[in-house]
Scaffold this motif. Structure first.
Motif, short mmCIF file in Angstrom:
data_model
loop_
_atom_site.label_atom_id
_atom_site.label_comp_id
_atom_site.label_asym_id
_atom_site.label_seq_id
_atom_site.Cartn_x
_atom_site.Cartn_y
_atom_site.Cartn_z
N LEU A 35 -1.49 6.26 4.14
CA LEU A 35 -1.85 7.31 5.10
C LEU A 35 -2.53 6.73 6.33
O LEU A 35 -3.16 7.44 7.10
N ALA A 53 -5.74 13.14 12.86
CA ALA A 53 -5.05 14.35 12.44
C ALA A 53 -5.93 15.22 11.54
O ALA A 53 -5.58 16.35 11.22
N PRO A 57 -2.74 17.69 8.08
CA PRO A 57 -1.63 17.31 7.20
C PRO A 57 -1.82 17.80 5.77
O PRO A 57 -0.85 18.21 5.12
N THR A 61 0.79 20.24 3.95
CA THR A 61 1.45 19.81 2.72
C THR A 61 1.23 20.81 1.59
O THR A 61 2.18 21.18 0.89
N LEU A 103 2.43 14.18 2.04
CA LEU A 103 1.25 13.91 2.87
C LEU A 103 1.52 12.97 4.05
O LEU A 103 1.19 13.31 5.19
N ARG A 105 4.28 12.28 5.48
CA ARG A 105 5.25 12.92 6.39
C ARG A 105 4.57 13.97 7.24
O ARG A 105 4.79 14.06 8.45
N ALA A 106 3.71 14.77 6.59
CA ALA A 106 2.98 15.78 7.35
C ALA A 106 2.06 15.13 8.37
O ALA A 106 1.93 15.60 9.50
N LYS A 107 1.44 14.01 7.97
CA LYS A 107 0.56 13.32 8.91
C LYS A 107 1.35 12.77 10.09
O LYS A 107 0.90 12.85 11.24
N PHE A 110 1.98 15.59 12.42
CA PHE A 110 0.78 15.97 13.17
C PHE A 110 0.47 14.97 14.27
O PHE A 110 0.12 15.35 15.39
#
Ligand SMILES: [Zn+2]
Length: 126
Positions: A35, A53, A57, A61, A103, A105-107, A110
């Motif tokens: 991360l 971010a 995230p 998620t 996680l 991917r979401a970060k 963002f």
């Protein structure tokens, strides 16, 4: 200073973040660890280390994984006759795996959003 070259669309930047690539060039890696984003892109030199971010995230998620798992439970459970321990183990494992996969991917998404918002040439910066 306006930069005519910064025409990366938000959608493209977000997609690159989603797949862990540098949102600016799409070539370099965005993450140095699970991360932890790289300080600067090895390919285009864009700075990523300063972008924070925060909790975004994690919330994104949980929202997405929650929908997927609840949807899966509701569409599968009525048709199967699993023991309680099995369905609990299965759904909890599914939620955990999806969260761990989601996680970073979401970060990435963002970071792409934050970067795009502050990009020279975007509407907010003079
Ligand atoms: Zn780059």
């Amino acid at each position: 200073m306006s930069m005519p070259g910064t025409s990366t669309s938000l959608g493209l930047a977000a997609w690159r973040g989603l797949i862990g690539r540098c949102p600016r060039c799409g070539e370099g890696k965005l993450f140095a660890g699970y991360l932890k984003q790289v300080e600067t892109c090895a390919v285009c030199g864009e700075d990523w280390g300063h972008i924070r971010a925060d909790d975004g995230p994690a919330w994104l998620t949980i929202l997405v994984v929650g929908h997927i798992v609840v949807g899966a439970v509701l569409s599968v459970e009525p048709y199967v006759d699993w023991p309680q321990w099995l369905s609990t183990t299965l759904w909890v494992s599914l939620a955990l795996v999806l969260t761990l996969l989601g996680l970073p991917r979401a970060k990435g998404v963002f970071i792409a959003f934050i970067w795009h918002h502050k990009m020279p040439g975007s509407e907010r910066n003079p």
